[in-house]
Motif scaffolding. Sequence first.
Motif, PDB file in Angstrom:
ATOM      1  N   SER A 141       6.345  42.417   9.768  1.00 29.97           N
ATOM      2  CA  SER A 141       7.426  41.437   9.761  1.00 29.97           C
ATOM      3  C   SER A 141       6.984  40.170  10.455  1.00 29.97           C
ATOM      4  N   ILE A 142       7.639  39.036  10.118  1.00 32.79           N
ATOM      5  CA  ILE A 142       7.344  37.771  10.781  1.00 32.79           C
ATOM      6  C   ILE A 142       7.605  37.867  12.273  1.00 32.79           C
ATOM      7  N   ASN A 143       8.465  38.797  12.687  1.00 37.52           N
ATOM      8  CA  ASN A 143       8.797  38.937  14.099  1.00 37.52           C
ATOM      9  C   ASN A 143       7.618  39.399  14.948  1.00 37.52           C
ATOM     10  N   ASP A 144       6.562  39.926  14.292  1.00 36.15           N
ATOM     11  CA  ASP A 144       5.379  40.363  15.029  1.00 36.15           C
ATOM     12  C   ASP A 144       4.295  39.286  15.107  1.00 36.15           C
ATOM     13  N   MET A 145       4.502  38.158  14.425  1.00 38.76           N
ATOM     14  CA  MET A 145       3.492  37.106  14.375  1.00 38.76           C
ATOM     15  C   MET A 145       3.578  36.241  15.638  1.00 38.76           C
ATOM     16  N   PRO A 146       2.434  35.924  16.289  1.00 38.24           N
ATOM     17  CA  PRO A 146       2.481  35.031  17.450  1.00 38.24           C
ATOM     18  C   PRO A 146       2.922  33.628  17.049  1.00 38.24           C
ATOM     19  N   ALA A 147       3.405  32.874  18.020  1.00 39.42           N
ATOM     20  CA  ALA A 147       4.033  31.583  17.739  1.00 39.42           C
ATOM     21  C   ALA A 147       3.086  30.603  17.063  1.00 39.42           C
ATOM     22  N   THR A 148       1.835  30.515  17.521  1.00 40.22           N
ATOM     23  CA  THR A 148       0.928  29.498  16.986  1.00 40.22           C
ATOM     24  C   THR A 148       0.496  29.781  15.556  1.00 40.22           C
ATOM     25  N   LEU A 149       0.751  30.975  15.034  1.00 40.07           N
ATOM     26  CA  LEU A 149       0.397  31.300  13.658  1.00 40.07           C
ATOM     27  C   LEU A 149       1.613  31.275  12.737  1.00 40.07           C
ATOM     28  N   ARG A 150       2.786  30.961  13.274  1.00 36.48           N
ATOM     29  CA  ARG A 150       3.963  30.753  12.436  1.00 36.48           C
ATOM     30  C   ARG A 150       4.035  29.276  12.021  1.00 36.48           C
ATOM     31  N   PHE A 151       4.857  28.998  11.022  1.00 30.24           N
ATOM     32  CA  PHE A 151       4.992  27.631  10.541  1.00 30.24           C
ATOM     33  C   PHE A 151       6.356  27.072  10.921  1.00 30.24           C
ATOM     34  N   PHE A 152       6.341  25.804  11.352  1.00 27.82           N
ATOM     35  CA  PHE A 152       7.543  25.054  11.687  1.00 27.82           C
ATOM     36  C   PHE A 152       7.436  23.675  11.048  1.00 27.82           C
ATOM     37  N   ALA A 153       8.565  22.994  10.865  1.00 25.82           N
ATOM     38  CA  ALA A 153       8.581  21.640  10.322  1.00 25.82           C
ATOM     39  C   ALA A 153       9.451  20.762  11.207  1.00 25.82           C
ATOM     40  N   GLY A 154       9.309  19.436  10.995  1.00 23.84           N
ATOM     41  CA  GLY A 154      10.064  18.463  11.760  1.00 23.84           C
ATOM     42  C   GLY A 154       9.201  17.775  12.789  1.00 23.84           C
ATOM     43  N   GLY A 155       9.379  16.448  12.924  1.00 21.81           N
ATOM     44  CA  GLY A 155       8.632  15.706  13.924  1.00 21.81           C
ATOM     45  C   GLY A 155       7.934  14.489  13.358  1.00 21.81           C
TER      46      GLY A 155
ATOM     47  N   THR B 174       0.853  -1.190   0.000  1.00 23.12           N
ATOM     48  CA  THR B 174       0.000   0.000   0.000  1.00 23.12           C
ATOM     49  C   THR B 174       0.885   1.233   0.000  1.00 23.12           C
ATOM     50  N   VAL B 175       0.489   2.237  -0.794  1.00 24.07           N
ATOM     51  CA  VAL B 175       1.225   3.497  -0.861  1.00 24.07           C
ATOM     52  C   VAL B 175       0.453   4.563  -0.086  1.00 24.07           C
ATOM     53  N   HIS B 176       1.171   5.276   0.792  1.00 25.98           N
ATOM     54  CA  HIS B 176       0.609   6.411   1.527  1.00 25.98           C
ATOM     55  C   HIS B 176       1.343   7.685   1.095  1.00 25.98           C
ATOM     56  N   THR B 177       0.594   8.708   0.762  1.00 23.44           N
ATOM     57  CA  THR B 177       1.193  10.011   0.486  1.00 23.44           C
ATOM     58  C   THR B 177       0.488  11.058   1.344  1.00 23.44           C
ATOM     59  N   ARG B 178       1.237  12.071   1.767  1.00 21.03           N
ATOM     60  CA  ARG B 178       0.632  13.168   2.516  1.00 21.03           C
ATOM     61  C   ARG B 178       1.379  14.459   2.180  1.00 21.03           C
ATOM     62  N   ALA B 179       0.689  15.569   2.375  1.00 19.82           N
ATOM     63  CA  ALA B 179       1.280  16.874   2.086  1.00 19.82           C
ATOM     64  C   ALA B 179       0.686  17.909   3.030  1.00 19.82           C
ATOM     65  N   GLN B 180       1.497  18.912   3.389  1.00 20.15           N
ATOM     66  CA  GLN B 180       1.068  20.061   4.189  1.00 20.15           C
ATOM     67  C   GLN B 180       1.581  21.325   3.506  1.00 20.15           C
ATOM     68  N   ILE B 181       0.697  22.297   3.360  1.00 20.55           N
ATOM     69  CA  ILE B 181       1.066  23.565   2.724  1.00 20.55           C
ATOM     70  C   ILE B 181       0.523  24.709   3.566  1.00 20.55           C
ATOM     71  N   GLY B 182       1.342  25.714   3.794  1.00 22.84           N
ATOM     72  CA  GLY B 182       0.923  26.924   4.481  1.00 22.84           C
ATOM     73  C   GLY B 182       1.474  28.149   3.773  1.00 22.84           C
ATOM     74  N   LEU B 183       0.629  29.142   3.570  1.00 17.69           N
ATOM     75  CA  LEU B 183       1.033  30.369   2.885  1.00 17.69           C
ATOM     76  C   LEU B 183       0.539  31.573   3.681  1.00 17.69           C
ATOM     77  N   SER B 184       1.381  32.604   3.780  1.00 17.71           N
ATOM     78  CA  SER B 184       1.009  33.822   4.505  1.00 17.71           C
ATOM     79  C   SER B 184       1.304  35.050   3.652  1.00 17.71           C
ATOM     80  N   VAL B 185       0.354  35.966   3.636  1.00 16.14           N
ATOM     81  CA  VAL B 185       0.567  37.309   3.069  1.00 16.14           C
ATOM     82  C   VAL B 185       0.423  38.270   4.236  1.00 16.14           C
ATOM     83  N   GLN B 186       1.546  38.912   4.615  1.00 18.40           N
ATOM     84  CA  GLN B 186       1.587  39.655   5.870  1.00 18.40           C
ATOM     85  C   GLN B 186       2.104  41.070   5.646  1.00 18.40           C
ATOM     86  N   LYS B 187       1.441  42.016   6.279  1.00 22.06           N
ATOM     87  CA  LYS B 187       1.857  43.411   6.178  1.00 22.06           C
ATOM     88  C   LYS B 187       3.074  43.681   7.059  1.00 22.06           C
TER      89      LYS B 187
END
Length: 608
Positions: A490-504, A475-488
């Motif tokens: 800087s990323i430095n002003d975004m709260p942690a839960t609305l930023r994107f991270f990978a790994g795990g 059996t073949v399993h495939t998965r994908a995750q995509i996140g895109l942001s358009v922000q006025k």
Amino acid sequence: MLSRPLRGGRFWLMITIDRLMKATILFVGLYFLSAPFLNPSIALAADTLEIKIEGLEGKPRENVEAILRSPHGIIRPDGTINLPLVRYFEKDVPGRVREALEPFGYYESKTETNLRKVTEDSYELGVLVRPGEPVLVTSVHVDVEGPGKEEVALARVVRRFPLGVGDILQHELYERAKDEIQSRAVGLGYLEAEFTAHQIRVNPEEKKADIELILATGNRYFFNGITFSGTNSYPHRFLKRYLAFKPGEPFSYPKLGETQANLRNSERFSDILVSADRTGAKDYRVPVDIKLTDAPSKRLRIGAGYQTDTGPRFSLLYQDLNVLKRGHAFDTELNVSEVFQGVASRYIIPSSRSYLSYTALKVNFQREDVSAYTTSLGMFEIDRERRVGPGRRAGVFLRFLYEDSDIGGERIRSYLTLPGVKFAAEHYNNPIRPTRGYGFSGELRGTAEFLGSDQTFIQVISQGHYVRRISKSFTVHTRAQIGLSVQKESINDMPATLRFFAGGDRSVRGYSYKSLGPKDDEGDVIGGKNLFVGSLELERAIGESLGIAAFYDAGNAFNYLTQMRLFQGVGLGVRYYTLVGPIKLDLAHPIDKGSPVVRVHLSFGIGT
């Protein structure tokens, strides 16, 4: 800036696994490749009596193989072959072959057999089949009579009749099409539909066959009144939302089954009986009676599990499925793990239109402490969700969010009013161990300063999973995750839960939880505006509950496409499927210079 210490001896475990798992990976890999050839039952049969068939291919051959299986008693209790019984079986082979080939249009097959001794206790029975010329269809008459003659859906099935003039006569196609025509008529409410003519006239000498199939639909039946009995706890208006039909619609047995499934999936009833009294129908209108036995509406559920990402985890869920005896629901859940602590509550007001449509008021408080950040938040949400098809849901929401984050030594406090829309679809052939199906969810959300927020941005988040069996064992399993942001801002002003991270465990295996993403000047991961993660996994089934897998993951969080770097991980895994969920153990190797050779990813849970 002080670096964070490693947690709980994980580094020592990583080094130990590095030394031990090379042999394990080699062993699993060799088994993965050689297992198709390791079938002792086949080898044992070849040492006694092997039946070798020539002259046939495809389904005719499969049918002959099935009918020529060695009969009981060929092998005596002492392990020796029963030669007289073998010779009797040999004489019976031509008749069996002819019987097996007739459904495929071969009525005058010729079969030759040859029994020879291979070794002292092993024989080979050669079967040479000459199927001859097949019988061809010379005429086809398929028709519908009665009140349902003009039904478009029924006419469509008739037009799809798979056998035409000049085709080889195949009884399997004929029977399947015959059943489909009658089933469609019954499904449209013609409960008395039956064939007044159903015959195949075969002339084996001339290799001709005439097909005649005539269905008389009879009168159409409709749903009449619906009666609920056995429960006084839920109002009639609430119970009606689980119906898959309405009075006056054409009668359908599948709709009765769907209604019973809807009520069962509500988890509100311990016993459900949906019955239709066709004998009590008046003017072809069938009454329906639904007998229900209430299940306890108040429940407490305890869950526990483990994930490499979060460590040991514990949950406690309280539910009341019938608040104020109106069918409203309330639940509150406590979740505690090494990195996450939170409590979330919902009050659900059901829709009168569909059992999967509702309005929910949600309150959520949580704290998360991972290697990349520490954050605390409080949220209130109004959520409206509606079923838009089988397995498909869509909704709109409005969130009021306060979050206090510490990322890379910077403290961020955010007040956000966050409206959005969401969509989800899911269809799997098995909820525990699917071999075919898909799942998808997507969300569009955003905010602006004029809504009272201290930021302006738009985000799109989607993830999907697709599984398909490619052979009996794989059996073949495939998965994908995509996140895109358009922000006025800087990323430095975004709260942690609305930023994107990978790994795990559920992202890029081989890397620790949320360890991938853009970094600040001091080398700390601070998350990104965008995300891409993809995974490809090949799983080989070993029996009903066990499987081994090989996988490849790639992905990362990033701010700009020009800065995107995909981190990759490969490895092997073991899957054990239980009634409460799978146990997954993965040994992942990150394809990145300086990373550990093998990283362990383990996850399992009960009631979580």
